[in-house]
Structure formats: structure tokens, C-alpha cells
Scaffold this active site. Structure first.
Site, PDB file in Angstrom:
ATOM      1  CB  THR B  93      43.053  27.750  43.981  1.00 21.28           C
ATOM      2  OG1 THR B  93      43.468  27.634  42.622  1.00 21.28           O
ATOM      3  CG2 THR B  93      44.180  27.261  44.886  1.00 21.28           C
ATOM      4  CE  LYS B 169      45.864  26.685  41.128  1.00 19.64           C
ATOM      5  NZ  LYS B 169      46.669  27.370  40.114  1.00 19.64           N
ATOM      6  CE  LYS B 238      43.856  31.341  47.815  1.00 21.61           C
ATOM      7  NZ  LYS B 238      42.869  31.161  46.749  1.00 21.61           N
TER       8      LYS B 238
END
Lengths: 295, 295, 295, 295
Positions: B93, B169, B238
Site C-alpha cells: 500500500t 486501495k 498512515k
């Protein structure tokens, strides 16, 4: 059983018809007489005043909002005209404050009261597959349960205090609004990077978010299809207002509800009322000027 | 097939083991050697440098974040050491910006590149049931598909440009965060009115929100069980940052992402790092002083 | 001139005393009789019912909120008891909705009406230096101007429709709340980097923000001195609510007002009521756990 | 005194000219040579590389942003080429992170360093009336003070650690953005009720908010005059980003900064870059569709 049903919008009509089909003797009333005809053809007895619908063992009501409930039960005096044995099952999505008032007013008159807001749209109501929240005295809920079963696929008992069912309904609708806003913003983001809302939401609603709310509203957003309204923008705005009012009463900060309020106000300020509240996706896209940029 | 796999955290290890079980000859590398032993016992060949894992037909990587990817592929020079025929399948990711850089850097070196971020936690990865997003040249995706099938239950092709898979994503993880925040606020509201988070979320996640994300995180919130972390708070923070960065790059306002940022910062500022990011529910409750009020 | 003054809180008492000092014959009334004594000693005539204070040429009122205004003028029937020639000057901070109702109700009874909300705290009122907004018919405003001049340093005519003055007052108080929140967050940020709120706010309120609002509230924040309340938390919350209600009525998204609502709710939920609304600075610091971290 | 000045935008040029007028021997450099001519005509020595401007007792720099500072001092090696005795006074608005790096890099090379960001626009700089924040070793600040006095009306010493001055500057600019947003929303609200932004802001900026920031930006909003840009939209967006980055580094939730970020992004997404950041008022009005509604 002899019961009454008042408030015959799309939801109420569908619910009442299921009581009739289950073999109950249903007397119906609606302020505007239009919706009574189809129920009459199913066998309902149509009356011209609410109090005449309230003479059976149970009275079901599915009125539009706080104002309608106040108008019928307090201003028009229905509450004062009901017989002591009668149970009132109130399906409306009303404020927690009014829920508490209603509970007290019924208790003061020796009337049994069940708050029974529902989850599900008119097609779900027609299919008798609503999820029905129910709060009130356990033995009263048990008494009405067979009739609720005729309208819903599952009954969720939530304890004695009626307002408990209402706060769950309000918090649930707030979660639906949040789900819409999250799809709205997320698909604005993917569109800006070249992935259409349809492509993106197809992945999400087939996997992690394979739930009715996401699939239903996701389809509307993917197709930018906001009319006819499944759940109209002003109703969504009203319900977010109920969440904010409940939060005000108990001093609970709800930043996400405030954010929904602003997205819905932005949609409403353009004058659109007869659209689905998933129009929030258009608001998110417009804030990023996606159409202007050909994205 | 002879392939390499680098980045052997909980996710990478589970994914690599499924490649081994599917009969592939897998060479593995991890910066810290600890996680290689279990894979070696399954038959993996363990090497001491990333470039030696990159000598098969395909290189799979599941590194932690942008920094780890930059460090291995750019700073340590892995990209320059790969053979032209090799396909790199990047499961990490990472930011949309780095995704674009990686795509260009592979193209410049004649390397095939597939961005293949996944949805699913370690237990899902171990069961070979991930949802795998895949963007890259169609014929390359077709070539790697049999191996992806060993790791996932479904592959979602998302077009040629690798960054398309990454933005999906990122937007998806943002939606998960939004779902948590909505449960957090909604259940703070019901608690304040006497309905516990467990009661409320049981109704919601059994009905309208009967989807994996809601059921999984709803359970954690209902039980106030934030350790051990399923998805750790700093990772959630994050990922919301990745959404905000992608929004910055394309000028897309994301008010809900900003709200998540603040809830996560509030949790982080208390010094808690080793907790699940659904700790946002504790933040919402604390803002309303629910515990102090005995609610 | 013979005039009446009702509503003798800290503000109303100070304002009435200036009318007396200017030589007017002032009849006063307050629901609880406590505050009348000091005014009586200045020469005011004290009466036991509001309607007896309304028998002069002008009636000034400074009631606490919508509810108090409704109670006195509508429920208690004061409006119906006033003589046609009387001018009512309403200084209260009330909702735009009630402002419109009041304007219509006065017009229907042939009464002159001026909405005249004020900016300034009790000490400013005592010094006769209020800023007085005034909306109503120009010739009526001219008639009352000499008396307003006794209470304020400047009168701001805002046109005919009374609600115009009220919306300006409401929007102004919203701006004050925003100023507080901005100092709250900004000084939380500097504290986290080692610069105290006092150091930071000293610079800002001596330079770019050298205005009464910033200097007054900045001092409270710098000293963490939230009691005694200059402007109490529940009043600030009420006023932000008036802004949100005015925004609701005209479909205007106000994200910053929503944010203030949540900060104030967070403060209120801790049970603190008798504190200044600049307690928002404590909320901002608590969200960042600054005290816990020794920052 | 012999000093250098690099970075000659509107601000830097005005500041350097005041050093020249105060009798100092000033050597100037700018990456693009255009701005040097007017200074040359005032007596500045123009050089073709930054390191030749750094050979006096002091080097003043007023570069645009982090990137420009990094480029000149690190990438181009200026820092390595400076003599030990030299003091570097950095006026740029840079991130707290870079401020810390710069402090450390100077210390490592035995160079004296003062962070001295300023408040004031080019016209204020030209008049020598800036407010200058100053952080660094006290004896160094005392040494540079006479030169700062030539450029500013007041120097605000903020302690030893240079980043302290930068965080104050960043927090201050955030407060300016908040002031603009509050005027933007408040005047959207009054407009919707028939009171123009000009009428409303005239009252507010003459009374409670009689401060330079409100009067300056209030005038732009009242007149919808967003070009030419006094402080350009992308710069405002950059500065809010610096506040969010500083908040990220120290885990401080800043909901109001997040809100500003979204308003500025909404303005930027329409493609407008060469406008004043008070264009936020247009965003607030557009969200309420005020123009479309003729309000």
C-alpha cells in the site's frame, strides 16, 4: 385481531397490507384519503377520523415526522380518546425528545406503548421483510410480536424505555448517511485519478462492503441516478437533524454528523428537493470541480 | 515457476507460503531474517540480499510503506539489478505518487510491473482468500494471474496504469476508516441514551451493515478490545495520510478524511501506538466524557 | 422621557442605569426581583409586572433568550397589553426566526418595533460604550436614537427589517467563537513545539490581531483563566446554535459553526457550565494530550 | 556593515532596500536576475552566485519555500561554502521540520543561525514596518538587531531554538486563514438573510474586529475583489499545509486547519491560482448557491 393503522404513506400502506394479508381485521385512516383505496380493496375498513381507527386492541401508526405525530396524538386529541386497554405501536422515526414525551403521555393515561421504528424501504416493507426495532414493556412486546412478525423478518427487542428504539433508529440512519458520504468522497478521489465511481464501487461493494446499504446507494452513485428518490434529500437532512438533536440533549460531539449536515445543506441550497440523499456524491464531485475538469 | 518474494511481514509471509503450497519454487528475502525460518521449513530458498530473490521470472514484494519500497528498489539499487524479462508484482500500500514513479522507473528499464495491493488481514491472506487489485498491462496480468489465484479468492483487474490499483486501495482504506468513525460516533450517541455499543452494533451489523468491515470492527468496538491490534493505529493514520496526499495531488476536498486524521491524531497523542485503529471509538466516547459520566 | 426597561441581568441593569443617568424616568421590572434594588437607588420606579413597565413611550427589553422573550411577550400576554403608540426596543440576542415573528406580531398590533442587539460585555455596557445594532423603520430609530446614545458609543443602523440586526449579531458572535477556536488550536500547536500560549498570543494580539476580541479572550487563554465566566459556556453554545438555526433556515452550510458546536459540546459534556466559553482552548489542548505529555 | 541578501521576491527586495537605505553595504543575489536591477540602482552589489553574497558578516535570506531553501543551502552547497564567522538570518516561512534541520546543519558547521520569519505584506516591508520574529542565541540576535530594526517596526525575540520562530509564524498564518474563513461563512449567512457582506463586515471590522487582518481581508471580501492577489491562494494553501505538518509531527489535532485545507482545495480545484486566498469567501457563498439564488 381487530387493529387500527394510521399514516398510510408508502411505508404505512405496505405494512398495513401485510397485517390484512395475515388475517387481521384492519381499520385504516390517513389525513389525505388517497392511499386508503388499495387497502380497502384488500379488505380494510376505511374510517374518516383517527379516533375511529383507534378502537381495536392495537393501534399502529406510521406518521411522517414529529410534527405529524404531535398533530394527531396531542393537538387533535387522539391520545385522550383512546381506550385504556389499547396498545399503541409507533413506527415513526421521531426525535428522542418526542419519544420520551410520548412514553410519558401514554403512561399517564394508562395506555400501553411500544416504539417500533423500522429499517427498510417500501419494497422491503411490501415483502414483509423489515427489521423492526421494539422497545416497551416485555409482555406488551410479546403481545404485539405476532403482528410485527407479519410485517418484518426480524424483531429486535431493545428494552423497556421506548426512546431506546428511537435512538437506535436515529443512530442507524446517521450511519447510513456516513456510508453515503464516505462513498461520495472516496469515489471523487478515484475519479480524479482516472478510476470511475462505477469501477471503484463495484470492487468495494462486492468485497469489504458487501452490505445492503452500500450496494443500494453505491449503485445510485455509480450511475449518478438520483431520481426518483429512494429516500428523499429532505428526509435525510431531517434524520441527521434528529441525530444532532439527540447529541445536543446528551452533550455528545458528533463531528461526522455535522459534516453530513453541511453536505446535505449544500445539496438543498441548490433547490433540489426531489432527489435521493445520495446526491451527496454530486456535492463531493462538485467541490472538486470534477465535471468542469472533465474528470 | 521460479519466483522471488521480498517483504515477509505477517501479510507477506502468509502470501509467500501460499505460493509455495501451490508448487512454486520460491526464493525469499526479508531485511530482518527472523520471518524466513517458517518459510524455509515449507521449502523456500532463503537468500541474504534482495537482488538474489529477484532472479526468477517474477518478483513479488510486500513491503511496509513508501519508505521501505524506496529504500529497497531505489536506494539499494534493486531496480537496476533486475533482468529485463522479470515481472515485478508490488503488493504494498503505497502513495499514488510513488506508484507513478515506480511505473515509470520500471518502464524505463524495460521491466514489467503490476501494482497489486490487497484487501484482507493476515488470517485472510493465510487462507488464500485475499481480494487482489491488479493494474498493469493486460497480458502481464494474465501471466501472473495463476500465481495471484494462489493467494487470493478474487483478482480485480483495474486497467493499465499501475497507480489506478493504488488509488483504489487507498480510497478503500479511507472508507474503512470512515466506517469505524461512524460506528464510533453512533455508538457514543446510543450509549449516552442508555443503549450500549454492543446492543446497538449487534442490530446494525446483523442487518443493514452485515458486511465484513462492520462486523469485524464492530465487534472490537462493542467489546472495547483494542489490543492486540488487528490493524495498528499508526498504519491507519498512515493510510489516511495517503488519501489526503492523493487528494492534494488532484485538488479534491475530502472533509471526512480530515476528520479521520484528527480522530487518529487524538488517539496517537495519548501515546498509544500498539492498538487497533478502531480505538477511534474510545476517542469519540472520551470527547463526550461518557466514562466520566458513568454512561 | 418616560420609558420602561425589563430584563435586568448584568447587561440590562447596566443599560438601564445609563438611561436613568441620562435623565429619563425609567420604570423597571425583572422576573426575579433581586436586581431591581440598585436601580431603585438610582431613581428607577420598580413595578411588579411587566405590563406596568410598558406604559411609557418606549419599552426597552434585554431578556436572556428566545424562551424568555416568548414567555414574557406572548405567553404572559405583554404584547397584547401594550398601547399602540409605544415603541419596543428589543436588545436580546434571539433567533432570526423569533425576530421575524416579533416583527410581524408588533406590526399586527400597530406597535413600533426596533431590534437592537448589542456588542459588548457588562463593563462596556456600564461605561455606556456598547455598539448597538439597530433595525426598524428609520423614523422610529431616529426617535429612539437619543436614548440608544445614552447606552452606546455607536449606533449601527441596519435597515428596516428587524431580523437584519439579529442576523448580524448572530453572525458576529459566531465570528467571536471562531476567533477563540483559532487561538485555541494555534496555541495548542505552538505549545507542542515549546512556545507557550502566553508567548504566542502576546505576539499575535499585539500585531496582526490587535483587536478587542483577540486581546480579551487571548488573555484568558494565555492564563488558562476560565472562571469567573465573562461570557458563559452555555451562552456561547446557545449562540452558535442560533447561527446554525439561521443557516438551516436559509440553507447555508457553515462547517466552521459545526466545528464550534462540537468543541463547545465537548467542554459541556465534562459538566463544566460556569466557565468562560474560551474553555475551548482547554478542549484543544486536551485533544492533543498536552498536559499529559508535559507540554 | 557588509552583508549579503539572497531571495529577492517582492518581500526580499523591499527588505534589502531598507538595509541599503540604512547605510549597509549589501551584496545581492537572486536565482532569476530580474529583481536585482532596482537594488543595484540603490547601490547594491549584484553577484552571480549565492556563495559570493555570503561573504560578508551576515547573510540574510528570504526564499520562497522549503524547496528553495533546500536547493540553495543544501543541494547547491551554499552552507558548506560559508565562513565560520558568518551569521545567517533566515526570513523564509519554512516547515518546522526544515527549521530544525537548518539549525542543526548550521551548528554542525559552526555557523550562527537566526530564524527570523516576518509578518507583513510587501508594502509593509517597503515601509520598514514588519513584525519580525527572531529565534536564535541571544547574543547573536543582539548582533543582528540593528539590521532587523532597519526592516521592521518591532522585533519579537522567541528564545534560542530557531524552530520556535517558525512555529509561531506558521500558527499565525493559520490564524489569518481562520479569520478569513470565519468572515467567509459569516457573511454568507448574513447575505442569505439580506445583509450584504459589505454592510456586515463594515460593522465587525470597525468594532470587535478592528484589527489589520480583518480590515484588510474584510475589504477584499466585501468587494469580491480577489485579483490581484495580495497573498496568493497557493501560498495560503502551502502555509496551511505547514501547520498540518507541524501538527502531524507533534500529534496535535487541528480540525480548523483541516477545514481550511478543504476550502482552499475547493478554490484551487476550479483552476484559479492567481487569486487572493480570501477567495475562500467565494467558496462559502458557492456552497450555499447564493449567486444562483440571487442572494
Amino acid at each position: 385481531m381487530k387493529v387500527g393503522f394510521i399514516g398510510l404513506g408508502a411505508m404505512g400502506s405496505a405494512m398495513a397490507s401485510n397485517l390484512i394479508k395475515a388475517g387481521h381485521e384492519v381499520t385504516v385512516w390517513n389525513r389525505s384519503p388517497g392511499p386508503t383505496a388499495p387497502l380497502a380493496s384488500l379488505g380494510a375498513k376505511v374510517v374518516k377520523s383517527a379516533d375511529r381507527a383507534a378502537q381495536g386492541e392495537m393501534l399502529f401508526s406510521m406518521l411522517a415526522n414529529d410534527q405529524a405525530v404531535r398533530s394527531v396524538f396531542f393537538d387533535d386529541g387522539l391520545l385522550d380518546g383512546m381506550d385504556k386497554g389499547t396498545v399503541h405501536i409507533n413506527h415513526a422515526t421521531i426525535s428522542v425528545a418526542l419519544a420520551g414525551e410520548m412514553a410519558a403521555a401514554h403512561a399517564a393515561r394508562g395506555l400501553d406503548y411500544v416504539a417500533a421504528p423500522v429499517f427498510g424501504r417500501p419494497d422491503v416493507a411490501a415483502a414483509g421483510k423489515l427489521n423492526i426495532l421494539a422497545a416497551g414493556k416485555p409482555h406488551v412486546i410479546e403481545r404485539v410480536r405476532p403482528l410485527l412478525d407479519a410485517m418484518g423478518s426480524r424483531i429486535w427487542p431493545l428494552g423497556d424505555a421506548p426512546e431506546r428504539a428511537n435512538v437506535v433508529k436515529i443512530a442507524g440512519n446517521f450511519m447510513i448517511g456516513a456510508a453515503i458520504e464516505s462513498m461520495a468522497e472516496a469515489s471523487a478521489l478515484t475519479r480524479a485519478h482516472g478510476v470511475s465511481a462505477a469501477e471503484f464501487l463495484d470492487v468495494m461493494t462486492s468485497t469489504l462492503f458487501a452490505a445492503p446499504v452500500y450496494q443500494g446507494y453505491g449503485k445510485l452513485i455509480a450511475e449518478s441516478r438520483y431520481t426518483p428518490a429512494g429516500f428523499a434529500l429532505p428526509l435525510g437532512y431531517k434524520d441527521v437533524g434528529l441525530a444532532l438533536a439527540a447529541a445536543d440533549a446528551t452533550r455528545v460531539p458528533l463531528p461526522l454528523a455535522g459534516l453530513l449536515r453541511d453536505s446535505l445543506l449544500e445539496a438543498l441550497s441548490s433547490g433540489e428537493e426531489d432527489v435521493d440523499w445520495s446526491i451527496m456524491a454530486q456535492v463531493a464531485a462538485r467541490r472538486a470541480h470534477l465535471d468542469d475538469r472533465g474528470l
